[in-house]
Scaffold this motif. Structure first.
Motif, mmCIF file in Angstrom:
data_model
loop_
_atom_site.group_PDB
_atom_site.id
_atom_site.type_symbol
_atom_site.label_atom_id
_atom_site.label_comp_id
_atom_site.label_asym_id
_atom_site.label_seq_id
_atom_site.Cartn_x
_atom_site.Cartn_y
_atom_site.Cartn_z
ATOM 1 N N PHE A 190 0.838 -1.204 0.000
ATOM 2 C CA PHE A 190 0.000 0.000 0.000
ATOM 3 C C PHE A 190 0.875 1.258 0.000
ATOM 4 C CE2 PHE A 190 -3.618 -2.356 2.370
ATOM 5 C CZ PHE A 190 -4.117 -2.835 1.174
ATOM 6 N N LYS A 191 1.934 1.240 0.806
ATOM 7 C CA LYS A 191 2.812 2.408 0.926
ATOM 8 C C LYS A 191 3.468 2.727 -0.409
ATOM 9 C CE LYS A 191 6.692 1.855 3.098
ATOM 10 N NZ LYS A 191 7.699 1.690 4.177
ATOM 11 N N VAL A 192 3.946 1.706 -1.103
ATOM 12 C CA VAL A 192 4.598 1.917 -2.398
ATOM 13 C C VAL A 192 3.599 2.457 -3.407
ATOM 14 C CG1 VAL A 192 5.686 0.751 -4.354
ATOM 15 C CG2 VAL A 192 6.385 0.181 -2.016
ATOM 16 N N LEU A 193 2.403 1.851 -3.460
ATOM 17 C CA LEU A 193 1.388 2.277 -4.425
ATOM 18 C C LEU A 193 0.954 3.718 -4.178
ATOM 19 C CD1 LEU A 193 -0.697 1.717 -6.662
ATOM 20 C CD2 LEU A 193 -2.227 0.845 -4.863
ATOM 21 N N ILE A 194 0.588 4.020 -2.931
ATOM 22 C CA ILE A 194 0.089 5.358 -2.612
ATOM 23 C C ILE A 194 1.203 6.393 -2.740
ATOM 24 C CG2 ILE A 194 -0.883 6.789 -0.751
ATOM 25 C CD1 ILE A 194 -2.301 4.199 0.225
ATOM 26 N N GLY A 195 2.382 6.043 -2.282
ATOM 27 C CA GLY A 195 3.497 6.973 -2.353
ATOM 28 C C GLY A 195 3.897 7.326 -3.773
ATOM 29 N N ALA A 196 3.627 6.415 -4.721
ATOM 30 C CA ALA A 196 3.979 6.655 -6.114
ATOM 31 C C ALA A 196 2.859 7.332 -6.887
ATOM 32 C CB ALA A 196 4.341 5.328 -6.788
ATOM 33 N N THR A 197 1.740 7.607 -6.220
ATOM 34 C CA THR A 197 0.582 8.198 -6.890
ATOM 35 C C THR A 197 0.572 9.710 -6.711
ATOM 36 O OG1 THR A 197 -0.716 6.184 -6.517
ATOM 37 C CG2 THR A 197 -1.935 8.203 -7.022
ATOM 38 N N PRO A 198 0.588 10.473 -7.777
ATOM 39 C CA PRO A 198 0.521 11.938 -7.657
ATOM 40 C C PRO A 198 -0.734 12.363 -6.907
ATOM 41 C CG PRO A 198 1.104 11.296 -9.898
ATOM 42 C CD PRO A 198 0.707 10.035 -9.188
ATOM 43 N N GLY A 199 -0.570 13.312 -5.997
ATOM 44 C CA GLY A 199 -1.711 13.801 -5.237
ATOM 45 C C GLY A 199 -2.014 13.013 -3.985
ATOM 46 N N MET A 200 -1.150 12.062 -3.642
ATOM 47 C CA MET A 200 -1.325 11.294 -2.408
ATOM 48 C C MET A 200 0.000 11.156 -1.693
ATOM 49 S SD MET A 200 -3.949 8.153 -3.237
ATOM 50 C CE MET A 200 -5.542 8.457 -4.007
ATOM 51 N N THR A 201 -0.058 11.059 -0.373
ATOM 52 C CA THR A 201 1.143 10.833 0.411
ATOM 53 C C THR A 201 0.793 10.023 1.645
ATOM 54 O OG1 THR A 201 3.024 11.904 1.507
ATOM 55 C CG2 THR A 201 0.894 12.975 1.748
ATOM 56 N N VAL A 202 1.696 9.151 2.048
ATOM 57 C CA VAL A 202 1.519 8.356 3.263
ATOM 58 C C VAL A 202 2.187 9.097 4.422
ATOM 59 C CG1 VAL A 202 2.043 6.179 4.426
ATOM 60 C CG2 VAL A 202 1.434 6.182 1.991
ATOM 61 N N VAL A 203 1.404 9.408 5.457
ATOM 62 C CA VAL A 203 1.949 10.169 6.585
ATOM 63 C C VAL A 203 2.357 9.289 7.749
ATOM 64 C CG1 VAL A 203 0.691 12.250 5.971
ATOM 65 C CG2 VAL A 203 -0.360 10.603 7.539
ATOM 66 N N GLY A 204 1.974 8.022 7.738
ATOM 67 C CA GLY A 204 2.348 7.145 8.824
ATOM 68 C C GLY A 204 1.847 5.738 8.609
ATOM 69 N N GLU A 205 2.418 4.799 9.369
ATOM 70 C CA GLU A 205 2.026 3.395 9.307
ATOM 71 C C GLU A 205 1.799 2.880 10.718
ATOM 72 O OE1 GLU A 205 4.635 0.936 6.779
ATOM 73 O OE2 GLU A 205 5.739 2.813 6.473
ATOM 74 N N ALA A 206 0.740 2.107 10.885
ATOM 75 C CA ALA A 206 0.424 1.527 12.189
ATOM 76 C C ALA A 206 0.217 0.028 12.033
ATOM 77 C CB ALA A 206 -0.820 2.178 12.775
ATOM 78 N N GLY A 207 0.767 -0.725 12.964
ATOM 79 C CA GLY A 207 0.603 -2.170 12.939
ATOM 80 C C GLY A 207 -0.423 -2.667 13.927
ATOM 81 N N THR A 208 -0.959 -1.745 14.765
ATOM 82 C CA THR A 208 -1.996 -2.105 15.733
ATOM 83 C C THR A 208 -3.056 -1.007 15.741
ATOM 84 O OG1 THR A 208 -1.088 -0.939 17.657
ATOM 85 C CG2 THR A 208 -0.207 -3.145 17.193
ATOM 86 N N GLY A 209 -4.214 -1.330 16.291
ATOM 87 C CA GLY A 209 -5.266 -0.332 16.399
ATOM 88 C C GLY A 209 -4.862 0.823 17.299
ATOM 89 N N ALA A 210 -4.165 0.505 18.383
ATOM 90 C CA ALA A 210 -3.730 1.545 19.310
ATOM 91 C C ALA A 210 -2.771 2.517 18.627
ATOM 92 C CB ALA A 210 -3.067 0.911 20.537
ATOM 93 N N GLU A 211 -1.872 1.992 17.809
ATOM 94 C CA GLU A 211 -0.952 2.856 17.073
ATOM 95 C C GLU A 211 -1.701 3.717 16.059
ATOM 96 O OE1 GLU A 211 1.784 0.094 15.411
ATOM 97 O OE2 GLU A 211 2.984 -0.080 17.231
ATOM 98 N N ALA A 212 -2.749 3.157 15.451
ATOM 99 C CA ALA A 212 -3.541 3.921 14.487
ATOM 100 C C ALA A 212 -4.179 5.128 15.151
ATOM 101 C CB ALA A 212 -4.621 3.024 13.873
ATOM 102 N N VAL A 213 -4.726 4.937 16.346
ATOM 103 C CA VAL A 213 -5.338 6.047 17.081
ATOM 104 C C VAL A 213 -4.291 7.095 17.428
ATOM 105 C CG1 VAL A 213 -6.551 6.700 19.204
ATOM 106 C CG2 VAL A 213 -7.175 4.588 18.006
ATOM 107 N N LEU A 214 -3.137 6.646 17.900
ATOM 108 C CA LEU A 214 -2.058 7.564 18.278
ATOM 109 C C LEU A 214 -1.592 8.393 17.084
ATOM 110 C CD1 LEU A 214 0.092 8.535 20.348
ATOM 111 C CD2 LEU A 214 1.515 6.617 19.575
ATOM 112 N N LEU A 215 -1.342 7.728 15.958
ATOM 113 C CA LEU A 215 -0.828 8.433 14.787
ATOM 114 C C LEU A 215 -1.892 9.303 14.129
ATOM 115 C CD1 LEU A 215 1.497 5.761 13.129
ATOM 116 C CD2 LEU A 215 2.117 7.694 14.592
ATOM 117 N N ALA A 216 -3.152 8.897 14.207
ATOM 118 C CA ALA A 216 -4.225 9.739 13.667
ATOM 119 C C ALA A 216 -4.288 11.058 14.430
ATOM 120 C CB ALA A 216 -5.567 9.009 13.740
#
Length: 240
Positions: A36-62
């Motif tokens: 997903f990171k490679v695909l989105i990062g290579a798409t104009p107009g999109m950028t990946v701001v973070g990655e989470a491997g758990t739900g708790a990390e997703a909440v923190l990074l959001a």
């Protein structure tokens, strides 16, 4: 382990087409997340701001990055995607963040809960790369990603399977015509199908939907589907 890709916190400006869609990836399978990171990062107009491997990390990074879209897997360690979605959508700091749930039809029992938690749409894990990118754009624009065919399948599973705890939605301020529109949304109809069914223009249907969103304090069409369930407007006899 979580990974920060960008330290900025400004969200997408809908009036600025050059502003990239900022995406947070929440997926515990590293290979899937990397793809997903490679695909989105290579798409104009999109950028990946973070990655989470758990739900708790997703909440923190959001909360840290306030992304436009969180691509959220359901099954993750520490905290599942449903609870993570609920926390992100309930936090005023991430009020502008939309959650796109990654699902398979083997996980249909989670879908109703995800809608209740505030998810703005669902993406099948079998989706193509172009479908993934289109889904992110749709959700980032403030729309709900509920294709009629998917909605009907979810409704069928909901009606034929174990029901969640009963919730009664107060539809007291909703007019009879708005109830009709809401019921058809709950049945998975598109705006054009609703217009044809009720002999209305698409513009009139959109007006009714706007009023329903305001009266029911719903974020988007996904929340209206839940309101149709909870208001008793979707029954086994009315599903299609």
């Amino acid at each position: 382990m979580s990974s920060d890709m960008n330290t900025g916190t400004a969200q997408q400006d809908p009036n600025d087409p050059s502003s990239p869609v900022r995406v947070l990836l929440a997926e515990d399978q590293v290979l899937v997340r990397d793809s997903f990171k490679v695909l989105i990062g290579a798409t104009p107009g999109m950028t990946v701001v973070g990655e989470a491997g758990t739900g708790a990390e997703a909440v923190l990074l959001a909360g840290r990055h306030r992304p436009d879209v969180v691509l959220m897997d359901v099954r993750m360690p520490d905290m599942d995607g449903i609870e993570a979605t609920r926390r992100i959508c309930a936090d005023p700091a991430t009020a502008g963040t939309r959650v796109l749930i990654l699902t398979t039809f083997d996980l249909d029992d989670y879908v109703y809960a995800a809608l209740q938690a505030g998810a703005s749409g669902f993406l099948l894990k079998s989706a193509t790369a172009s479908e993934l990118l289109a889904a992110i754009r749709i959700v980032a624009s403030g729309e709900a990603l509920l294709a009629p065919t998917v909605t009907r399948r979810l409704i069928s599973e909901f009606l034929n399977g174990p029901r969640p705890a009963q919730v009664v939605r107060d539809l007291g301020e909703v007019t009879q015509r708005e109830r009709e529109v809401l019921a058809l949304i709950g049945r998975g109809m598109s705006n054009s199908e609703i217009a044809e069914h009720l002999h209305l223009t698409v513009g009139t249907v959109k007006t009714h939907i706007g009023r329903l969103l305001a009266k029911l304090q719903a974020r988007d069409r996904a929340q209206l589907v839940i309101a149709a369930y909870e208001g008793g407007l979707v029954t086994g006899q009315s599903s299609r």
